[in-house]
Scaffold this motif. Structure first.
Motif, PDB file in Angstrom:
ATOM      1  N   ARG A 101       0.849  -1.201   0.000  1.00 57.93           N
ATOM      2  CA  ARG A 101       0.000   0.000   0.000  1.00 57.93           C
ATOM      3  C   ARG A 101       0.879   1.243   0.000  1.00 57.93           C
ATOM      4  O   ARG A 101       2.025   1.221   0.449  1.00 57.93           O
ATOM      5  CB  ARG A 101      -0.918   0.018   1.222  1.00 57.93           C
ATOM      6  N   SER A 102       0.301   2.311  -0.470  1.00 55.14           N
ATOM      7  CA  SER A 102       1.000   3.590  -0.427  1.00 55.14           C
ATOM      8  C   SER A 102       0.914   4.178   0.977  1.00 55.14           C
ATOM      9  O   SER A 102      -0.104   4.049   1.653  1.00 55.14           O
ATOM     10  CB  SER A 102       0.382   4.561  -1.438  1.00 55.14           C
ATOM     11  N   ILE A 104       1.377   7.427   1.425  1.00 54.79           N
ATOM     12  CA  ILE A 104       0.974   8.821   1.239  1.00 54.79           C
ATOM     13  C   ILE A 104      -0.124   8.873   0.192  1.00 54.79           C
ATOM     14  O   ILE A 104      -0.383   7.896  -0.523  1.00 54.79           O
ATOM     15  CB  ILE A 104       2.168   9.697   0.793  1.00 54.79           C
ATOM     16  N   ASP A 105      -0.761  10.035   0.101  1.00 56.86           N
ATOM     17  CA  ASP A 105      -1.759  10.275  -0.932  1.00 56.86           C
ATOM     18  C   ASP A 105      -1.108  10.997  -2.104  1.00 56.86           C
ATOM     19  O   ASP A 105      -0.317  11.933  -1.911  1.00 56.86           O
ATOM     20  CB  ASP A 105      -2.909  11.129  -0.379  1.00 56.86           C
ATOM     21  N   GLY A 106      -1.453  10.562  -3.309  1.00 56.81           N
ATOM     22  CA  GLY A 106      -0.886  11.221  -4.474  1.00 56.81           C
ATOM     23  C   GLY A 106      -1.290  10.518  -5.755  1.00 56.81           C
ATOM     24  O   GLY A 106      -1.998   9.504  -5.744  1.00 56.81           O
ATOM     25  N   GLN A 107      -0.819  11.064  -6.854  1.00 57.83           N
ATOM     26  CA  GLN A 107      -1.133  10.519  -8.170  1.00 57.83           C
ATOM     27  C   GLN A 107      -0.078   9.499  -8.571  1.00 57.83           C
ATOM     28  O   GLN A 107       1.119   9.745  -8.450  1.00 57.83           O
ATOM     29  CB  GLN A 107      -1.208  11.639  -9.217  1.00 57.83           C
ATOM     30  N   ASN A 202       8.256  11.945   3.110  1.00 50.85           N
ATOM     31  CA  ASN A 202       7.155  11.785   2.148  1.00 50.85           C
ATOM     32  C   ASN A 202       7.678  11.663   0.717  1.00 50.85           C
ATOM     33  O   ASN A 202       7.124  10.917  -0.093  1.00 50.85           O
ATOM     34  CB  ASN A 202       6.194  12.961   2.257  1.00 50.85           C
ATOM     35  N   LEU A 226      -5.473   8.636  -8.563  1.00 47.30           N
ATOM     36  CA  LEU A 226      -5.080   9.139  -7.248  1.00 47.30           C
ATOM     37  C   LEU A 226      -5.217   7.991  -6.250  1.00 47.30           C
ATOM     38  O   LEU A 226      -6.273   7.374  -6.126  1.00 47.30           O
ATOM     39  CB  LEU A 226      -5.963  10.309  -6.830  1.00 47.30           C
ATOM     40  N   ILE A 227      -4.146   7.710  -5.547  1.00 45.50           N
ATOM     41  CA  ILE A 227      -4.167   6.642  -4.557  1.00 45.50           C
ATOM     42  C   ILE A 227      -4.010   7.255  -3.178  1.00 45.50           C
ATOM     43  O   ILE A 227      -3.445   8.346  -3.011  1.00 45.50           O
ATOM     44  CB  ILE A 227      -3.058   5.607  -4.827  1.00 45.50           C
ATOM     45  N   HIS A 228      -4.508   6.527  -2.205  1.00 48.86           N
ATOM     46  CA  HIS A 228      -4.530   7.019  -0.831  1.00 48.86           C
ATOM     47  C   HIS A 228      -3.944   5.957   0.097  1.00 48.86           C
ATOM     48  O   HIS A 228      -4.017   4.757  -0.185  1.00 48.86           O
ATOM     49  CB  HIS A 228      -5.952   7.372  -0.398  1.00 48.86           C
ATOM     50  N   ALA A 229      -3.402   6.442   1.190  1.00 49.86           N
ATOM     51  CA  ALA A 229      -2.844   5.520   2.179  1.00 49.86           C
ATOM     52  C   ALA A 229      -3.927   4.662   2.813  1.00 49.86           C
ATOM     53  O   ALA A 229      -3.644   3.564   3.303  1.00 49.86           O
ATOM     54  CB  ALA A 229      -2.095   6.312   3.257  1.00 49.86           C
ATOM     55  N   ASP A 231      -6.475   3.301   1.225  1.00 52.66           N
ATOM     56  CA  ASP A 231      -7.102   2.374   0.276  1.00 52.66           C
ATOM     57  C   ASP A 231      -7.000   0.940   0.795  1.00 52.66           C
ATOM     58  O   ASP A 231      -5.891   0.482   1.134  1.00 52.66           O
ATOM     59  CB  ASP A 231      -6.419   2.466  -1.088  1.00 52.66           C
TER      60      ASP A 231
END
Length: 405
Positions: A101-102, A104-107, A202, A226-229, A231
């Motif tokens: 999983r990521s 951080i949030d981002g593209q 980050n 866009l993915i989020h931590a 998710d």
């Protein structure tokens, strides 16, 4: 007078019609069929009983003198060791499974893996756009520079106040206030440094790497999204398959035998074969034993570990497991094809020195593959018939030839 005599004669003799009816050919023929059916039933019963007696005594009935020799193939019993296995059903389980999983949030800018490929720990898997976090870093660095200048000015003022308070020009309260101001700016500078470190962290999280070596699954996110931590599905799932584990069960009655060997520090060997049980896939060893018995099935779970260097085992694959518990030594061994079964029990045909066979009752111990151990009834070095037993009985003359083992 004549009338009376005639009357008496008529009553003494039976009617002619009844006598003819009793002795008619139809009734005699009916009785003949009854006798024929009864004779047939008795004949069938006698033949069945004779056949059964003949089959039971064929193996032990002595052969007639002068009978021709029967060609057979023989094998010699020998002393050796035979393994004792426990069989169980198992399922291949990844040694470790990680959902990447990521943080951080981002593209998502780039995906650096192919679905199904093997990756090593530290390999890049994906890249998130780092520009927002670089801006945050520059902002934090500017804030730090401003606060560091204020801290330097406060420290210079504190030095001046130290001389003035000694001369009695200012009060002690003013000096203490300036000292607190210095400590305040020092805390602000530290907070600014933490903000810089967080921004750098980050930025490092923008590069997503493999936490362990293994096989990656299907991609769960596409480039541009866009993915989020937070998710739940993550980016991809990695399963560690080298080494790999197998969970299998054994009967609870056999658990004490396994525990005894494990507590002695022995590595119990485990073989895994395919669903049919004919093709061996890999060899491993018992790594751990579950801490409780499943009461619904009366079995205990064990975990075996396999190197799986050739990647023949796949997660969630069904396998048949054989656990080597013990090696029985100094056992009389013969081929399993030599063992015969009859009404009197298990027996073998033993070839005597005079080239006749003897029916020998035996007690079979362990059967493993094409070999079996004999607990009673046979000694080392005796010859047993392995082929051509159909025409044999006690005392039959045999001729051993090609095919001896």
């Amino acid at each position: 007078m004549n009338a009376n005599a005639s009357s008496v004669t008529t009553e003494a003799n039976p009617p002619v019609e009844n006598t003819r009816e009793a002795n008619s050919p139809k009734i005699r023929k009916h009785r003949w069929w009854l006798w024929l059916i009864a004779f047939a039933v008795l004949a069938v019963a006698g033949f069945w009983g004779f056949s059964k007696w003949q089959a039971q005594s064929a193996a032990t009935k002595p052969a007639r003198e002068g009978a021709p020799s029967v060609p057979v193939a023989v094998a010699q019993s020998k002393k050796g060791e035979i393994p004792v296995y426990l069989n169980g059903l198992g399922s291949v389980t990844p040694f470790n499974t990680v959902t990447v999983r990521s943080r951080i949030d981002g593209q998502l800018l780039r995906v650096a893996f192919q679905e199904g490929q093997f990756v090593r720990q530290g390999d890049e898997l994906a890249q998130i756009d780092p520009k927002p976090f670089k801006v945050q870093l520059e902002q934090a660095e500017g804030q730090l520079a401003r606060d560091q200048a204020q801290l330097a000015n406060a420290r210079l003022d504190l030095q001046r106040y130290t001389m003035l308070v000694e001369q009695g020009v200012i009060t002690r309260q003013q000096f203490d206030t300036q000292a607190a101001t210095v400590r305040q700016f020092d805390g602000v500078v530290r907070a600014d440094q933490a903000a810089i470190d967080n921004a750098k962290l980050n930025i490092s999280y923008c590069r997503i790497t493999a936490p362990l070596s293994g096989r990656v699954g299907l991609r769960l996110a596409d480039v541009g999204n866009l993915i989020h931590a937070a998710d739940p599905n993550g980016l991809v799932v990695i399963t560690q398959v080298q080494p790999i584990a197998v969970l299998f069960t054994i009967p609870e009655d056999s658990l004490s035998q396994v525990l005894k060997r494990v507590r002695a520090g022995e590595h119990l060997s485990v073989e895994a074969s395919d669903r049919s049980g004919q093709n061996k896939i890999a060899e491993g060893y018992v790594a751990s034993i579950d801490n409780q018995i499943d009461q619904t099935t009366g079995t205990s779970r064990l975990k075996a570990v396999f190197d799986n260097k050739d990647n023949t085992m796949f997660p969630n694959q069904f396998v048949n497991v054989r656990l080597l518990v013990e090696m029985k030594k100094d056992k009389v061994l013969i081929p399993t094809v030599a063992i015969q079964r009859g009404p009197q029990g298990t027996f073998v045909y033993v070839v005597k020195p005079d080239q006749t066979v003897d029916v020998r009752q035996i007690t079979v111990g362990i059967i493993e593959g094409t070999e079996a151990s004999i607990d009673q009834g046979l000694s080392d070095g005796e010859q047993v018939v392995v082929d051509g037993v159909d025409k044999l009985r006690a005392g039959s003359k045999v001729q051993t030839g090609a095919g001896e083992q």
